[in-house]
Write an enzyme that holds these catalytic residues in place. Structure first.
Site, PDB file in Angstrom:
ATOM      1  N   VAL A  77       0.841  -1.196   0.000  1.00 53.56           N
ATOM      2  CA  VAL A  77       0.000   0.000   0.000  1.00 53.56           C
ATOM      3  C   VAL A  77       0.873   1.242   0.000  1.00 53.56           C
ATOM      4  O   VAL A  77       1.879   1.309   0.693  1.00 53.56           O
ATOM      5  CB  VAL A  77      -0.921   0.002   1.238  1.00 53.56           C
ATOM      6  CG1 VAL A  77      -1.760   1.264   1.289  1.00 53.56           C
ATOM      7  CG2 VAL A  77      -1.813  -1.227   1.227  1.00 53.56           C
TER       8      VAL A  77
ATOM      9  N   GLU B 193      -2.605  -8.380  -1.600  1.00 52.46           N
ATOM     10  CA  GLU B 193      -3.423  -8.134  -0.412  1.00 52.46           C
ATOM     11  C   GLU B 193      -4.517  -7.111  -0.685  1.00 52.46           C
ATOM     12  O   GLU B 193      -5.638  -7.241  -0.204  1.00 52.46           O
ATOM     13  CB  GLU B 193      -2.552  -7.603   0.721  1.00 52.46           C
ATOM     14  CG  GLU B 193      -1.407  -8.492   1.122  1.00 52.46           C
ATOM     15  CD  GLU B 193      -0.397  -7.715   1.924  1.00 52.46           C
ATOM     16  OE1 GLU B 193      -0.372  -7.903   3.159  1.00 52.46           O
ATOM     17  OE2 GLU B 193       0.356  -6.908   1.344  1.00 52.46           O
TER      18      GLU B 193
END
Length: 510
Positions: free
Chosen positions: A276, A300
């Site tokens: 992220v 993810e």
């Protein structure tokens, strides 16, 4: 009450559960001090929003009355200000796992007011089942709806919800009308995991394989409260890629072209994994204009850049456990959920981050770092060795098991006061054996097959900022002359002196 039931019935289609509907305040009253609560949520998606705020208000009132009230909180990963922020601000969290990115909670952790267990995300569910983490008293889970048979339609993330629902003594559900009902059918909940000696191979050989069920199971007898909500997920804007981000993306795309030309990667690449953040999101955006077609992702989190690749047809299928989208991308996803539902699969994080699957599929792991030392050890969690920033998340799951393990960062931080390449990492999350490629805007260091000294020369030459390169080379040269050993030359009195200099002066520069 009948009006509430009628209004909720579009999302709660199991008549037997309608009598469990109540206010967030009443639901919060069912959670006792000193207990452990497993909450949904992964990177700001699919986390409960109403009950945690009501719980925070209750905790503040208890504290004002002179009574102690603190909880142990487990989640999938990061959540949002309505959960971690609210409970931390109320001083209501005694212990937290497995990941945190909330600034209020971060300050509590770094000041010693909150205990924090930073874990590999793939290990949370197994450790919960093994009993090492202790009992789970309450599962507080956001869902998009409840099916007629009582099964749960998962929200915008799955995370550890399957495990929390199975392990908890009682369950509180938030049914969020904001979540698009077209999420139904996007999830793949696998119930085939087991503890040793009963484990069996997970039957997944392609990111697009569906191996489980569309809904979460939950014993209706354990459901003690259902709270109806209508609130958006946390949406953080992704900044326009700056010069450093574009440079990193460019170096990485050139590396992929080279690997394809050498025959080490197929023309479609291998399944993509991206951590992220703005840098990894910039890489996804760069792939949009790259030459690679027919790509897949086993990761993810779905970020803006991945959504663009799916929309353009560059990525055919993406497997993840949750979303991390800007407000604009979230609105676009909700508007086109029926179309994306056939291109995205959301799984429990024990599957999305499973080492066996990562190794089998041959993922290309792309994650960020805080600092790397000249031998390729990577620190992805701590500032100056002792202050936690976020957590290791799933980067360790992917780094150790990926086909190619890549770490990316701008070469400097704090306006040039900090070098991302240092003589010795002040904290190590990823050992040199798990780090194959390091990329900064300065260049790319391919470390595969290199000895420590060879790694040092490539990292300094390719990745360090020119302002710090001479000092790094000077340190390395003197280390080769005065080190106790010559495998990974180090001057112990100087190895962390750059960090100490920053703490004392505000800059690593001498």
């Amino acid at each position: 009450m009948s009006a509430v039931k009628d209004r909720a019935s579009t999302r709660i289609r199991c008549p037997a559960l309608l009598e469990k509907i109540m206010s967030a305040e009443d639901a919060a009253a069912l959670i006792d001090t000193g207990t452990t609560v497993g909450m949904s949520g992964f990177t700001g998606s699919g986390y409960p929003k109403a009950v945690p705020q009501a719980l925070a208000a209750r905790i503040k009132a208890q504290h004002a009355a002179g009574r102690a009230f603190r909880l142990r909180v487990w989640t999938g990963a990061s959540t949002g200000p309505e959960l971690d922020g609210a409970l931390a601000a109320a001083d209501g969290i005694e212990f937290r796992l497995p990941y945190n990115s909330d600034p209020v909670a971060r300050e509590k952790i770094n000041s010693g007011q909150m205990e924090y267990f930073d874990m590999h995300l793939s290990q949370v569910a197994p450790m919960a089942w093994q009993g090492f983490l202790g009992p789970l008293d309450t599962a507080l889970i956001e869902v998009a709806g409840i099916a007629a048979d009582g099964s749960l339609i998962a929200s915008s993330s799955v995370g550890n919800n399957k495990t929390w629902l199975d392990r908890a003594s009682q369950v509180i559900l938030e049914v969020n009308r904001w979540q698009d009902p077209a999420l139904d059918g996007m999830h793949d909940i696998y119930y085939g995991t087991a503890l040793p000696p009963h484990r069996r191979p997970i039957p997944l050989v392609h990111p697009g394989d569906r191996i489980g069920e569309p809904h979460l199971r939950c014993d209706p007898a354990k459901i003690v409260a259902i709270v109806e909500t209508d609130a958006p997920d946390r949406n953080l804007p992704f900044t326009e890629p700056d010069v450093a981000a574009r440079g990193i993306a460019g170096h990485l795309l050139e590396f992929y072209r080279h690997e394809v030309a050498k025959g080490r990667l197929p023309a479609t690449l291998l399944p993509l994994q991206s951590g992220v953040g703005n840098i990894t999101n910039a890489v996804m955006s760069a792939l949009l204009d790259g030459p690679f077609e027919g790509m897949t992702a086993f990761t993810e989190v779905i970020q803006d850049g991945m959504l663009d690749l799916l929309s353009a047809g560059k990525v055919e299928i993406a497997s993840a456990t949750g979303f991390s989208l800007s407000r604009e991308a979230a609105a676009r996803l909700n508007a086109e959920m029926a179309r994306f539902r056939n291109k995205i699969i959301l799984r429990p994080q024990e599957i999305s981050n499973h080492p066996e699957l990562i190794r089998r599929l041959g993922c290309l792991a792309m994650n960020g770092l805080i600092e790397a030392d000249i031998y390729g050890n990577v620190n992805s969690t701590h500032i100056m060795g002792s202050r936690i920033y976020n957590g290791i998340g799933g980067s360790g799951d992917f780094a150790r098991n990926a086909y190619i393990s890549i770490f990316m960062t701008p070469s400097t931080a704090r306006g040039g006061a900090i070098s991302a390449i240092v003589p010795q990492a002040s904290h190590v999350d990823h050992i040199t054996q798990d780090v194959q490629v390091i990329v900064t805007e300065q260049g790319l260091a391919d470390l595969r097959g290199l000895s420590p000294k060879q790694r040092a020369e490539v990292i300094i030459a390719n990745c360090a900022h020119p302002r710090y390169r001479p000092a790094l080379m000077d340190y390395y040269t003197r280390a080769r002359q005065g080190s106790y050993g010559q495998q990974s030359p180090s001057l112990l009195k100087e190895a962390l002196s750059w960090h100490q200099r920053f703490i004392e002066t505000g800059s690593m520069l001498a």
